[in-house]
Design a protein around this motif. Sequence first.
Motif, PDB file in Angstrom:
ATOM      1  N   LEU A  74       0.824  -1.213   0.000  1.00 56.23           N
ATOM      2  CA  LEU A  74       0.000   0.000   0.000  1.00 56.23           C
ATOM      3  C   LEU A  74       0.860   1.266   0.000  1.00 56.23           C
ATOM      4  CD1 LEU A  74      -2.861  -1.048   2.459  1.00 56.23           C
ATOM      5  CD2 LEU A  74      -2.974  -0.829  -0.030  1.00 56.23           C
ATOM      6  N   LYS A  75       2.129   1.122   0.396  1.00 56.99           N
ATOM      7  CA  LYS A  75       3.067   2.257   0.353  1.00 56.99           C
ATOM      8  C   LYS A  75       3.773   2.338  -1.004  1.00 56.99           C
ATOM      9  CE  LYS A  75       4.152   2.043   5.297  1.00 56.99           C
ATOM     10  NZ  LYS A  75       5.198   1.646   6.284  1.00 56.99           N
ATOM     11  N   GLY A  76       3.484   1.349  -1.885  1.00 52.69           N
ATOM     12  CA  GLY A  76       4.109   1.350  -3.204  1.00 52.69           C
ATOM     13  C   GLY A  76       5.448   0.649  -3.257  1.00 52.69           C
ATOM     14  N   GLU A  77       5.785  -0.105  -2.214  1.00 47.21           N
ATOM     15  CA  GLU A  77       7.071  -0.806  -2.180  1.00 47.21           C
ATOM     16  C   GLU A  77       6.969  -2.137  -2.934  1.00 47.21           C
ATOM     17  OE1 GLU A  77       8.186  -1.244   1.911  1.00 47.21           O
ATOM     18  OE2 GLU A  77       7.882   0.885   2.359  1.00 47.21           O
ATOM     19  N   LYS A  78       8.017  -2.467  -3.665  1.00 44.51           N
ATOM     20  CA  LYS A  78       8.074  -3.749  -4.376  1.00 44.51           C
ATOM     21  C   LYS A  78       8.656  -4.808  -3.441  1.00 44.51           C
ATOM     22  CE  LYS A  78       8.449  -2.187  -9.167  1.00 44.51           C
ATOM     23  NZ  LYS A  78       9.244  -2.251 -10.416  1.00 44.51           N
ATOM     24  N   ILE A  79       7.825  -5.695  -2.938  1.00 44.54           N
ATOM     25  CA  ILE A  79       8.318  -6.704  -2.006  1.00 44.54           C
ATOM     26  C   ILE A  79       9.043  -7.807  -2.779  1.00 44.54           C
ATOM     27  CG2 ILE A  79       6.549  -6.189  -0.281  1.00 44.54           C
ATOM     28  CD1 ILE A  79       5.075  -8.683  -1.108  1.00 44.54           C
ATOM     29  N   SER A  80      10.100  -8.345  -2.165  1.00 41.33           N
ATOM     30  CA  SER A  80      10.970  -9.302  -2.860  1.00 41.33           C
ATOM     31  C   SER A  80      10.251 -10.590  -3.238  1.00 41.33           C
ATOM     32  CB  SER A  80      12.183  -9.627  -1.979  1.00 41.33           C
ATOM     33  OG  SER A  80      11.764 -10.197  -0.745  1.00 41.33           O
ATOM     34  N   ALA A  81       9.221 -10.983  -2.469  1.00 42.76           N
ATOM     35  CA  ALA A  81       8.496 -12.232  -2.753  1.00 42.76           C
ATOM     36  C   ALA A  81       7.848 -12.212  -4.138  1.00 42.76           C
ATOM     37  CB  ALA A  81       7.426 -12.474  -1.686  1.00 42.76           C
ATOM     38  N   CYS A  82       7.644 -11.021  -4.693  1.00 43.09           N
ATOM     39  CA  CYS A  82       6.940 -10.883  -5.977  1.00 43.09           C
ATOM     40  C   CYS A  82       7.899 -10.626  -7.146  1.00 43.09           C
ATOM     41  CB  CYS A  82       5.916  -9.759  -5.887  1.00 43.09           C
ATOM     42  SG  CYS A  82       4.711  -9.993  -4.563  1.00 43.09           S
TER      43      CYS A  82
END
Length: 600
Positions: A74-82
């Motif tokens: 929701l903060k626009g961060e690209k999480i590593s799992a994806c």
Amino acid sequence: MSESKNKSISEKLEKIAPSFCAAKWSQVLLNLQVGERHNCCLAPSQKIDAQLIQQNPQAFFNDSTLKEEREAMLKGEKISACHVCWKAEESGHLSDRHHKSAATWSSKFLEKENLKTEGVIPSYVEVSFGNKCQLMCTYCNPHNSSSLAKESKKYGPYLLSQDHNWLDKENEELFLDENENHPYATAFWNWFIQNNKNFEVLRFTGGEPLISKWIHRFLDWLKDNSMEHAEIGFNSNLAVPVELLDSFISKLKKIPTSHYKKINFYTSVDGWGKGAELARYGLKLDLFEKNFNRLMTEFPASTFRITSTLNVIAFPDTLELFKKVLEFKNKSNFKDQVAIVCYPIHYPRFLSLNWTKDFYKKHFEEILHFIEKNINEDEHQIGFYEFERDFFKKAVNFDDTINPQEGIIDIFLYFSQFKMRKGIELIDLPIEIKSIVKLGQERLLQAKIEDISINTWVRAEPWISDESKRKLIREYILSKLVSGEHNIWDALKVLLISVNQQFSYEWIPLLMTHYKTRLGAFELLYRKCIENKDKYQLDMRHYVIEHINHFDDYNAKEIIQYCRKLDLKWIREDKENILAKLEELKHPHQIELFHLIKSS
């Protein structure tokens, strides 16, 4: 998806957050046999806290890990799992983030007011209760196949640049489908009873679901309870005996149709030919086709989705698979009843098409031409949809950089071990695979010792046919072990896996030649004695007496403890001789050894 729908979903996601994916709220895939969870099949697994879900079943989909990931999105961060989706998007493709967010079961999570980060109930639930399965697919693992678990227990993993199919002994007890008190399955059942009214899709996978008792328990429940709002899906390899399929169909037909919205079937097949049966070892395509047609006849309103995991072994048979799928489509009861979706291989890496572009270029072009020639152009035509073509192109073009030499050598090592385990001669392999296996063998024979990693040589040495080359490799490995450049226990781990194979025994006299590797030799010999005490105990006697004067160089206690654990007859019979030799040598550990041996 159509171009207008592509644009619409992209805009909706961007409006919420640049990295937003509705699947983090809408979808969960539960592998109860190992207590793990995924948000989609492309993401790495996350461990489920067994104690937490016993206290609070909602933790299946609401724990601190998922809360943090939702907050980050929701903060626009690209999480590593994806990372798989980020890679696809960087190469100009729509990713599964778009496809899953565009699914009807994700629609409510495209509204900001529904995007809380905890207390979330998914709309799409996919669950596996156990690993019971009759197939041994090359890219599968013991967690998901009891047949592979049995093989890994006997032989260990395939020894490759990245070893494949380790048996997780910690989770082995969870594999049992018959376990009535399965900690994750019982907790899931409680969670399911509390939340199923919110499910729009409930899908069962495995293992092989049709041979799982938990699936039959669900069917019994559904006969007396309603999920009229939900589509029920069943994965199956369709390699089950006809009588087992009959039993499943009979039970499913006894459930009132008002108790579910729709029944859907999902199956996997990676090609249509010898390579496909090899990749999904145990599969018989004639039985698969018979079972597929049977289900289409019995459930004419159901949809059938075929997943093809594009891999090195089956890819030469992929064109024939698309021809077979078109044949199924022409027999279908409505236009989109049958569809195929292709995915790339992420693990094990040696099966990825990424390093085979030069080998399979002609196949890529032929398959794409066939799909394009049979694309649906109007509502009356039976053929492939654009999304089927796009999934194929995306799977083929997936960027996962792999050194081609690593892939070629691993194919050779894999099929060398495959031959030993399954009794399949290399000459019987499909021609394309046979050529890669031969190339891998040639690369190892022609390579300079220093051009291949020590990690690979330790695994490749027993499969080298040239004895002079094999001798050089052994001398090289031994020099690296003695110098400390390669850890003796890492090498020993590989040899211990091969404890049922003759070549592991051949290493014992070599390892005995130096004090830095001698304890490893005794560990290996100890394992051989466990395997066959009568056969190897005299070897243990020989090496103990021969090297007793070196016991001060390493842990003498360990060696004698090996002998005591094995209850070897000779240590009792030769007790006085060994004690006399200790006194003669004035051994530094004489008192400790004296008491250990005397008490044996």
